[in-house]
Design a protein around this motif. Structure first.
Motif, PDB file in Angstrom:
ATOM      1  N   GLY A  13       0.718  -1.203   0.065  1.00 23.77           N
ATOM      2  CA  GLY A  13       0.088   0.199  -0.014  1.00 23.77           C
ATOM      3  C   GLY A  13       0.991   1.307   0.044  1.00 23.77           C
ATOM      4  O   GLY A  13       0.329   2.419   0.114  1.00 23.77           O
ATOM      5  N   TYR A  14       2.309   1.276   0.043  1.00 21.02           N
ATOM      6  CA  TYR A  14       2.976   2.410   0.070  1.00 21.02           C
ATOM      7  C   TYR A  14       3.069   2.916  -1.289  1.00 21.02           C
ATOM      8  O   TYR A  14       3.415   2.164  -2.351  1.00 21.02           O
ATOM      9  CB  TYR A  14       4.245   2.080   0.824  1.00 21.02           C
ATOM     10  CG  TYR A  14       5.393   3.054   0.594  1.00 21.02           C
ATOM     11  CD1 TYR A  14       5.269   4.187   1.497  1.00 21.02           C
ATOM     12  CD2 TYR A  14       6.567   2.800  -0.161  1.00 21.02           C
ATOM     13  CE1 TYR A  14       6.450   5.041   1.289  1.00 21.02           C
ATOM     14  CE2 TYR A  14       7.430   3.888  -0.344  1.00 21.02           C
ATOM     15  CZ  TYR A  14       7.334   5.125   0.649  1.00 21.02           C
ATOM     16  OH  TYR A  14       8.249   5.963   0.583  1.00 21.02           O
ATOM     17  N   MET A  15       3.233   4.097  -1.486  1.00 17.53           N
ATOM     18  CA  MET A  15       3.610   4.881  -2.649  1.00 17.53           C
ATOM     19  C   MET A  15       4.567   5.737  -2.422  1.00 17.53           C
ATOM     20  O   MET A  15       4.671   6.793  -1.990  1.00 17.53           O
ATOM     21  CB  MET A  15       2.233   5.814  -2.692  1.00 17.53           C
ATOM     22  CG  MET A  15       2.164   6.400  -4.530  1.00 17.53           C
ATOM     23  SD  MET A  15       0.558   7.321  -4.350  1.00 17.53           S
ATOM     24  CE  MET A  15       0.549   7.541  -6.194  1.00 17.53           C
ATOM     25  N   ALA A  64      -8.570   3.867 -10.144  1.00 18.11           N
ATOM     26  CA  ALA A  64      -9.480   4.093  -8.768  1.00 18.11           C
ATOM     27  C   ALA A  64      -9.684   2.838  -8.252  1.00 18.11           C
ATOM     28  O   ALA A  64      -9.916   2.698  -6.899  1.00 18.11           O
ATOM     29  CB  ALA A  64     -10.324   4.873  -8.999  1.00 18.11           C
ATOM     30  N   GLY A  65      -9.603   1.773  -9.027  1.00 18.91           N
ATOM     31  CA  GLY A  65     -10.018   0.287  -8.471  1.00 18.91           C
ATOM     32  C   GLY A  65     -11.699   0.395  -8.248  1.00 18.91           C
ATOM     33  O   GLY A  65     -12.480   0.838  -8.770  1.00 18.91           O
ATOM     34  N   SER A  66     -11.748   0.093  -6.814  1.00 21.54           N
ATOM     35  CA  SER A  66     -13.209  -0.038  -6.408  1.00 21.54           C
ATOM     36  C   SER A  66     -13.740   1.338  -5.911  1.00 21.54           C
ATOM     37  O   SER A  66     -14.855   1.354  -5.327  1.00 21.54           O
ATOM     38  CB  SER A  66     -13.425  -1.093  -5.289  1.00 21.54           C
ATOM     39  OG  SER A  66     -12.676  -0.773  -4.169  1.00 21.54           O
ATOM     40  N   THR A  81      -2.114  15.301  -0.997  1.00 25.60           N
ATOM     41  CA  THR A  81      -2.748  14.750  -2.329  1.00 25.60           C
ATOM     42  C   THR A  81      -2.133  15.520  -3.425  1.00 25.60           C
ATOM     43  O   THR A  81      -1.729  14.799  -4.494  1.00 25.60           O
ATOM     44  CB  THR A  81      -4.235  14.907  -2.627  1.00 25.60           C
ATOM     45  OG1 THR A  81      -4.867  14.415  -1.212  1.00 25.60           O
ATOM     46  CG2 THR A  81      -4.744  14.491  -3.611  1.00 25.60           C
ATOM     47  N   VAL A  82      -1.753  16.930  -3.496  1.00 25.01           N
ATOM     48  CA  VAL A  82      -1.267  17.646  -4.612  1.00 25.01           C
ATOM     49  C   VAL A  82       0.174  18.228  -4.006  1.00 25.01           C
ATOM     50  O   VAL A  82       0.159  18.943  -2.999  1.00 25.01           O
ATOM     51  CB  VAL A  82      -2.172  18.765  -4.927  1.00 25.01           C
ATOM     52  CG1 VAL A  82      -1.553  19.434  -6.127  1.00 25.01           C
ATOM     53  CG2 VAL A  82      -3.397  18.029  -5.668  1.00 25.01           C
ATOM     54  N   TYR A 105      -7.264   7.454  -2.101  1.00 27.98           N
ATOM     55  CA  TYR A 105      -7.116   8.312  -3.035  1.00 27.98           C
ATOM     56  C   TYR A 105      -5.680   8.431  -3.757  1.00 27.98           C
ATOM     57  O   TYR A 105      -5.153   9.385  -4.245  1.00 27.98           O
ATOM     58  CB  TYR A 105      -7.190   9.857  -2.472  1.00 27.98           C
ATOM     59  CG  TYR A 105      -6.210  10.069  -1.182  1.00 27.98           C
ATOM     60  CD1 TYR A 105      -5.004  10.910  -1.574  1.00 27.98           C
ATOM     61  CD2 TYR A 105      -6.228   9.461   0.004  1.00 27.98           C
ATOM     62  CE1 TYR A 105      -4.125  10.956  -0.393  1.00 27.98           C
ATOM     63  CE2 TYR A 105      -5.657   9.803   1.137  1.00 27.98           C
ATOM     64  CZ  TYR A 105      -4.329  10.664   0.607  1.00 27.98           C
ATOM     65  OH  TYR A 105      -3.486  10.771   1.687  1.00 27.98           O
ATOM     66  N   ARG A 106      -5.208   7.070  -3.952  1.00 28.11           N
ATOM     67  CA  ARG A 106      -3.895   6.906  -4.910  1.00 28.11           C
ATOM     68  C   ARG A 106      -4.138   7.546  -6.048  1.00 28.11           C
ATOM     69  O   ARG A 106      -3.132   8.049  -6.723  1.00 28.11           O
ATOM     70  CB  ARG A 106      -3.651   5.387  -4.784  1.00 28.11           C
ATOM     71  CG  ARG A 106      -2.220   4.827  -5.074  1.00 28.11           C
ATOM     72  CD  ARG A 106      -2.063   3.490  -5.205  1.00 28.11           C
ATOM     73  NE  ARG A 106      -0.958   3.218  -5.593  1.00 28.11           N
ATOM     74  CZ  ARG A 106       0.123   2.737  -4.587  1.00 28.11           C
ATOM     75  NH1 ARG A 106      -0.078   2.607  -3.456  1.00 28.11           N
ATOM     76  NH2 ARG A 106       1.182   2.504  -5.291  1.00 28.11           N
TER      77      ARG A 106
END
Length: 975
Positions: free
Chosen positions: A434-436, A563-565, A634-635, A661-662
């Motif tokens: 889950g890490y970005m 976005a996935g689900s 996010t930005v 919100y990935r």
């Protein structure tokens, strides 16, 4: 869940509770516990019932989740007396099934619902150590680790993540010294994580296990800023210390967290009573959220007062496990650390008896000694000196540094016993699920051709937006980033409605603007952003039309495939009702921005993510560049340059966990300091850092396996693994690299010019004898070379005698050269060996150029040469080393021939270009003390000339991994 389902889950829970140590026969365990549950449980106490339920079960069913937790613990278990197979393998799972007595069908159903975890484990580089931290050694004493594990489970950590942390923290704790050992030993280690990746969770787990094992004083060095220290203190108090230890009998409203919403919500760990009254031991806090360490009137509360056996040392188990633990989170500040050192000296209990754990968060910042060791008056830098003093005072102190940028730590002199070199172990944590991280913003080694990349298969296209116009007065890119901030806020609100999320899920929504470290710049930038925000007209038709275009061009296509689900509006009209609410959340108080820096001016807000929900644009510099977590980020609008990888990587606040919100994360990043140029490409710099980091981690993994019971590499041997992929971007700051030297310098397509030529006559004559046959073999006629950089620039022209050398011959010459210091040329020589190997396929030949003066002046017979050659007047400028030897006008044609420059318009030059050809330029140098005689006689003896050379390796002679520099550390103990 029906009554029968609930009964079945309780039955299996009871059965599994008796298998904490090892898997046992399931049918027998179910039958045993069914007797206590009554007649209704009897039909459920068999494998057939279990199998029938598994056939229809979903992976999220309560019974499956119960088994997931237990299976994961068995899958991860290491050094278990019941396990003969390697952890996290199909063979281990088969072994578990056999011990449970399961049929092949039941075991297969379980594995289908709960796959064998394949997550990477921590990589360890370690010297040999004596095992002491085993399940048997800590049996009956664990209190804080089980409590912390429950906290993580309640936070939603998956069983695999909890088991992975359990394993990784074991790798650290087992390499500390046994706190109860009769003889004191001081271990030092380093834990390498990723930026914003959960290092705090790891060291919280290490602290919990170390306290359970007997460490009774824990000092956490929580960064250099109050902001970071307070954040770390709160995290430890909330998840490890617990309410009872915080209050110690006081009322809840007397806590230093009384105004913290998480305290009121009951989010702080509760033990159910004072741990000491429940069979555990208490933690005494020596610091609080708002108060760093302060001098105490009588020093730290005397530890000897808690000795149950006064005649025995504190570290004796009969005393150790009955005493309280003390915890302090201390800022890396000379004054604060000085108070701590002073108080420790007041303790009556011998310091040699106190097991101490020092956790150094962001250990490459401030902790490393940056004083130049070559200076006679060099003293340790302030923080490093205080840490060294602590380690001297506390023989049982264990030092564990934590960082995501480890290069400064591994460059410490291994022989400096008072410093913090990680002599005992280096643990590299795996990239968490889950890490970005930096890889998620780049297309490293993507198999997809650039022209075929889309937002679906390209991380760069999905998440990265160029800051194209650096000097744009209309602030086009910054305006767009603000619009993106509003759109992503609206999408989060949309998801809260459509995905049935509570308001706490997106408690924070932030944008980070990072351009400068200067507070004056921050204030000016705040005024600019506030003005742009006011002019954006988000409630008007004009504002909505602008947002619609950005949504259609950017948000919609990316979220559609990433976005996935998570719910995403199909059309902007579906999102429009949420825009106004989003804008109000950000600027409803009239302040859309918060400045976070060292300026104490009132009215600039505070990035306090604990006490309130923040939907804000955060402007900052150094305060936000290390350790501090910007929640809900996010930005990002990022333009600040740094000249070393550690500093630049720590500025990557956009790395972290982005659940829900990935797909919305956007990075606006500078692609050059001047519009349309590539002078400083920050995106390229982060890619280079990523390659540096991956190279380091890959090689740690490669050398972590022991051979014949011994480690292949110990921590002292790690520095040669440090590489640099971008020439201008050092691994860490210059003042942290005093102990380094370059092992290899890959210089494909670069003009390289050694300058450390010898001064002794015998050595000069030796070098001249090597090169004179090459000079004599060159064409007698000269060839004219030139190169045009562009139509407006003057032509670079010169005449030279030319010839060719085979790779083996040039390598033979290079190997035989003598220098005042071999080290200056050694890194280049190592590279030459690599590219000269026939198997490398990088080099066919060398074109040799001996530039000649156009006027015919300064020509002489060299040694016993048969003809004259131009010589060059140069003098040594840096001790025995020359400054520049070559002339700039000679370089362009050589670079072109080696493929490092585009075509330059000269036919002669172009005819010599080859993909695998290098160029060697020869420069007979005459120093000032010999020039008069040379000019008078037209001769120069072999021992009075410096036969200098420069070279350009083929531009294509690059290693497949892109490394350009390799470093090692100078160990002063080895001379």
């Amino acid at each position: 869940m029906t009554n029968i389902d609930a009964l079945r889950v309780n039955l299996h829970r009871s059965a599994l509770a008796g298998m904490v140590r090892r898997p046992k026969d399931l049918r027998r365990a179910l039958a045993y516990h069914a007797e206590d549950e009554g007649s209704e449980a009897a039909p459920l106490a068999n494998e057939e019932d279990f199998r029938s339920v598994l056939r229809a079960a979903a992976s999220t069913d309560p019974l499956v989740e119960l088994w997931r937790k237990q299976l994961t613990q068995w899958d991860y278990a290491e050094s278990a007396d019941w396990a003969g197979k390697a952890p996290r393998t199909d063979e281990r799972r088969d072994e578990i099934g056999a011990l449970l007595g399961l049929s092949a069908e039941t075991a297969a159903l379980l594995t289908a619902l709960i796959p064998v975890p394949r997550a990477s484990s921590a990589v360890v580089i370690s010297d040999a150590f004596t095992p002491w931290y085993t399940p048997q050694s800590v049996r009956g004493r664990s209190w804080y680790w089980p409590a912390y594990r429950r906290v993580l489970q309640d936070k939603g950590w998956s069983p695999e993540a909890v088991a992975g942390l359990d394993q990784a923290t074991d790798r650290v704790v087992e390499r500390l010294a046994d706190p109860a050992a009769p003889t004191a030993y001081q271990s030092k280690g380093l834990v390498v994580g990723h930026v914003q990746s959960g290092k705090t969770a790891n060291f919280t787990g290490v602290v919990a296990k170390a306290m359970d094992a007997g460490y009774r004083l824990v000092i956490v060095l929580g960064g250099t800023l109050n902001l970071l220290r307070a954040q770390t203190q709160r995290r430890l108090d909330m998840e490890l210390v617990g309410r009872e230890n915080i209050l110690r009998g006081a009322g809840a409203d007397e806590s230093d967290y009384a105004d913290d919403p998480a305290w009121a919500r009951g989010d702080f760990l509760a033990h159910g009573g004072m741990p000491s009254a429940l069979g555990g031991f208490d933690i005494i806090r020596m610091t609080t959220r708002d108060r760093d360490y302060r001098s105490l009137l009588q020093g730290i509360v005397a530890l000897e007062a808690e000795k149950q056996e006064p005649a025995l040392p504190l570290n004796d188990p009969r005393n150790l496990h009955r005493s309280h633990a003390r915890l302090m989170v201390v800022k890396k500040n000379k004054s604060v650390l000085g108070k701590l050192v002073k108080d420790l000296r007041k303790i009556k209990t011998p310091l040699s008896e106190i097991p101490v754990l020092i956790i150094d968060d962001e250990s490459d910042e401030a902790s490393v000694n940056t004083a130049n060791p070559r200076r006679a008056d060099a003293n340790r830098t302030a923080i490093n000196d205080k840490i060294s003093e602590l380690l001297r005072m506390l023989p049982r102190a264990q030092y564990v540094g934590y960082t995501a940028t480890p290069f400064a730590n591994v460059f410490i002199d291994p022989s400096d016993s008072e410093d913090i070199f990680p002599k005992d172990f280096i643990v590299a944590l795996p990239r968490p699920a889950g890490y970005m991280g930096v890889q998620d913003f780049h297309d490293l080694d993507s198999p997809v051709a650039p022209e075929d990349r889309t937002v679906a298969n390209s991380n760069e296209l999905a998440h990265v937006r160029d800051i194209r116009l650096i000097d744009d007065e209309d602030c086009t890119d910054l305006r767009e980033a603000l619009d993106m901030f509003v759109l992503t806020a609206a999408v989060k609100l949309y998801r809260m409605d459509h995905d049935d999320l509570d308001d706490h899920f997106y408690r924070h929504h932030t944008m980070l603007v990072h351009e400068s470290v200067r507070t004056k710049d921050h204030h000016e930038l705040r005024e600019l952003i506030d003005r742009l925000w006011a002019e954006s007209r988000y409630y008007s038709a004009v504002g909505h039309e602008r947002l619609r275009k950005l949504f259609d061009a950017d948000i919609a296509p990316v979220s559609r495939v990433r976005a996935g689900s998570w719910s995403t509006p199909e059309h902007y009209d579906d999102l429009a009702p949420y825009v106004g609410v989003a804008v109000m959340r950000v600027s409803g108080d009239g302040e859309p921005t918060i400045v976070v820096n060292g300026d104490t001016e009132k009215g600039y807000g505070e990035a306090d993510f604990d006490r309130r929900s923040l939907w804000k644009i955060i402007i900052g510099g150094q305060k936000l560049a290390r350790g501090f977590t910007v929640e809900g980020l996010t930005v990002t609008y990022y333009r600040r340059r740094a000249n070393n990888a550690s500093t630049l990587m720590q500025m990557g606040r956009w790395f972290g966990f982005r659940e829900g919100y990935r797909d919305l994360v956007r990075l606006y990043v500078g692609r050059g300091e001047k519009a349309g140029t590539k002078e400083v490409d920050l995106y390229e710099a982060f890619e280079a850092i990523c390659r540096d980091e991956e190279s380091f981690r890959t090689q740690l993994a490669q050398y972590s396996t022991w051979v014949d019971g011994r480690p292949q590499v110990t921590p002292a041997g790690v520095p040669p693994l440090v590489a640099q992929h971008l020439p201008w971007l050092r691994p860490t700051s210059k003042n942290k690299m005093y102990n380094t030297r370059v092992v290899e310098l890959a210089s494909a397509g670069k003009w390289e010019e050694p300058t450390a030529y010898p001064t002794e006559s015998v050595d000069l004559a030796h070098n001249t004898g090597l090169w004179l046959p090459v000079l004599e073999s060159l064409d007698s006629a000269t060839t004219s070379f030139s190169y045009h950089y562009d139509a407006e620039e003057q032509e670079r022209s010169f005449d030279a005698r030319t010839g060719r050398l085979e790779p083996e011959r040039f390598l033979e010459l290079a190997d035989s050269m003598r220098w005042t210091t071999d080290q200056q040329f050694a890194p280049l020589l190592r590279y030459l060996h690599k590219i000269s190997a026939p198997s490398a396929g990088m080099l066919d030949d060398w074109l040799v150029l001996a530039p000649q003066h156009a006027t015919g002046k300064r020509a002489a017979l060299i040694g016993d040469a048969s003809r004259t050659y131009s010589w060059f007047a140069r003098d040594r400028r840096r001790g025995a080393a020359f400054g520049a030897v070559s002339e700039p006008r000679h370089r362009a044609a050589a670079l072109r021939i080696a493929g490092a420059l585009p075509a330059g318009g000269n036919r002669t030059t172009e005819a010599l270009v080859r993909a695998r050809r290098g160029v060697v330029a020869l420069y007979p140098v005459v120093e000032s003390r010999h020039r008069e005689a040379v000019e008078r006689t037209g001769r120069v003896a072999a021992e009075k000339v410096v036969l200098a050379f420069s070279f350009v390796a083929p531009a294509a002679a690059r290693s497949s991994d892109g490394k350009v520099v390799w470093f090692t550390t100078v160990d002063s103990g080895k001379g």
